[in-house]
Design a protein around this motif. Structure first.
Motif, PDB file in Angstrom:
ATOM      1  N   ASN A 306       0.829  -1.198   0.000  1.00  0.00           N
ATOM      2  CA  ASN A 306       0.000   0.000   0.000  1.00  0.00           C
ATOM      3  C   ASN A 306       0.870   1.256   0.000  1.00  0.00           C
ATOM      4  O   ASN A 306       1.958   1.286   0.581  1.00  0.00           O
ATOM      5  CB  ASN A 306      -0.926   0.008   1.221  1.00  0.00           C
ATOM      6  CG  ASN A 306      -1.960  -1.099   1.149  1.00  0.00           C
ATOM      7  OD1 ASN A 306      -2.672  -1.222   0.160  1.00  0.00           O
ATOM      8  ND2 ASN A 306      -2.033  -1.918   2.201  1.00  0.00           N
ATOM      9  N   ASP A 308       1.097   5.495   0.650  1.00  0.00           N
ATOM     10  CA  ASP A 308       0.432   6.539   1.440  1.00  0.00           C
ATOM     11  C   ASP A 308      -0.041   7.685   0.550  1.00  0.00           C
ATOM     12  O   ASP A 308       0.151   7.683  -0.675  1.00  0.00           O
ATOM     13  CB  ASP A 308       1.363   7.040   2.549  1.00  0.00           C
ATOM     14  CG  ASP A 308       2.616   7.724   2.018  1.00  0.00           C
ATOM     15  OD1 ASP A 308       2.598   8.187   0.850  1.00  0.00           O
ATOM     16  OD2 ASP A 308       3.606   7.795   2.757  1.00  0.00           O
ATOM     17  N   SER A 359      -0.687   8.413  -5.270  1.00  0.00           N
ATOM     18  CA  SER A 359      -1.053   8.562  -3.845  1.00  0.00           C
ATOM     19  C   SER A 359      -2.238   7.657  -3.495  1.00  0.00           C
ATOM     20  O   SER A 359      -3.186   7.528  -4.272  1.00  0.00           O
ATOM     21  CB  SER A 359      -1.383  10.021  -3.540  1.00  0.00           C
ATOM     22  OG  SER A 359      -2.490  10.447  -4.299  1.00  0.00           O
ATOM     23  N   ASN A 360      -2.117   7.043  -2.321  1.00  0.00           N
ATOM     24  CA  ASN A 360      -3.142   6.125  -1.817  1.00  0.00           C
ATOM     25  C   ASN A 360      -3.388   4.943  -2.757  1.00  0.00           C
ATOM     26  O   ASN A 360      -4.434   4.295  -2.700  1.00  0.00           O
ATOM     27  CB  ASN A 360      -4.464   6.852  -1.559  1.00  0.00           C
ATOM     28  CG  ASN A 360      -4.328   7.909  -0.474  1.00  0.00           C
ATOM     29  OD1 ASN A 360      -3.750   7.642   0.583  1.00  0.00           O
ATOM     30  ND2 ASN A 360      -4.845   9.102  -0.742  1.00  0.00           N
TER      31      ASN A 360
END
Length: 377
Positions: A306, A308, A359-360
């Motif tokens: 994952n 951030d 992102s994410n």
């Protein structure tokens, strides 16, 4: 007719005939026989074969000019040296009312000792062809040398203007020289050689050829260095090089062109090795003149990674490139899997690393990530 053949008539072999027919031309085809052909040369040295040339001299007649030749018989019969010592006129029959035909002009030998035709002499003959919608030349008689074919159109006669000599004639003469001589090719470029080491000068291909026992092999032409600057305006042969005030140029047959070295391109699609947690799906690379482009496709086979909100995660090693395809320094690469994209880099050791992502986002098992880069090796 002033046609002489040496050692053919049963009587009358004069000293003049012996001198005129002492040709010394026996290009061999086997241990007992030579080629048939016309001796080369012209009075001005400009053309390969001038002997026994033919040109139109009337609506239905042509002149065969003086020359020397050899007509080879069967092995046991020998070769017949023949000399035409004066120009000779040949006549052609009128054209067929319906179809064109092709006549054949030959230099023919009659030898009663072998053919029982009660003649022992050489002759210039016109062998009349068969009129057809698409005519072909008749077969040459035994013991003869074809010289020319002549197309006679239908209804051709002196009254209709005669034969179109400028377009109707096809030169069939072939050349020969003495044993060991370099043969000037003339209508016989594809005739096999008689022995390894025999040479012929192929004017059509513009180089000397050597018979190696299986075929004619081009012999090296001019072997020369680069012509110094300012010394040569016109090249001597295609492929010659010159220095043009610091620029290398090559003569292409009509002009000097700046020489461009051929581009050497190498490709590969193997050798990339996957690192832990990844599988190499595909790899292709291309390089030329020290510049390489690589495209690698990998898929995740480990746990999901994952990312951030800032797009950061620990640098992730994907695979290693094969030796010879690695950059000289760390080089940036781009990556994408259709769900997200990011940046990576390739090390001088060949390791392909991914260090940023959307992102994410997430690096999920089963998704193909494509990494591309172009760099100096």
């Amino acid at each position: 007719m002033a046609l002489r053949s040496g050692w053919l008539p049963p009587t009358g072999q004069t000293r003049v005939t012996t001198r005129l027919t002492a040709l010394g031309a026996t290009t061999p085809v086997n241990p007992l026989a030579s080629r048939s052909g016309v001796l080369p040369g012209t009075s001005d040295g400009k053309y390969r074969v001038g002997g026994l040339w033919m040109s139109g001299s009337g609506p239905m007649s042509a002149t065969v000019y003086a020359g020397r030749a050899v007509v080879q018989g069967p092995n046991a019969q020998g070769a017949y040296p023949i000399t035409l010592d004066a120009d000779t006129v040949l006549s052609f029959g009128d054209g067929d009312p319906v179809n064109p035909r092709v006549d054949l002009v030959v230099l023919r030998v009659y030898d009663d000792e072998f053919d029982n035709q009660t003649r022992s002499e050489a002759a210039l003959e016109v062998i009349k062809g068969e009129p057809k919608a698409t005519p072909t030349a008749p077969a040459a008689p035994a013991l003869s040398l074809p010289l020319f074919s002549v197309r006679v159109e239908k209804q051709t006669s002196a009254g209709t203007g005669g034969i179109a000599w400028s377009t109707a004639v096809t030169d069939l003469r072939t050349s020969l020289v003495g044993l060991g001589g370099i043969l000037p090719v003339y209508n016989n470029a594809g005739v096999p050689g008689a022995y390894p080491g025999q040479y012929q000068d192929n004017d059509n291909a513009h180089y000397l050829q050597r018979w190696d026992g299986n075929g004619w092999v081009a012999y090296p032409k001019e072997i020369g260095g680069v012509v110094p600057s300012g010394t040569l305006t016109t090249g001597s042969y295609a492929g010659q090089f010159r220095d043009n005030s610091g620029t290398l140029q090559r003569w292409n047959g009509t002009s000097w062109a700046n020489y461009q070295p051929p581009v050497e391109v190498e490709t590969t699609n193997s050798g990339a090795t996957a690192l832990t947690g990844w599988t190499v799906v595909a790899f292709s690379a291309r390089r030329s003149r020290g510049l390489a482009t690589v495209l690698i496709t990998v898929t995740r086979n480990g746990a999901t990674i994952n990312v951030d909100g800032a797009g950061n995660f620990n640098d992730e090693g994907l695979c290693t490139l094969p030796a010879g395809w690695r950059p000289a320094m760390d080089y940036e690469a781009s990556a994408c899997d259709g769900f997200g994209n990011g940046g990576g880099y390739i090390t001088p050791a060949g390791q392909v690393n991914l260090r940023t992502w959307s992102s994410n986002g997430a690096l999920v098992a089963g998704r193909n990530i494509r990494i591309a880069a172009t760099y100096v090796l």
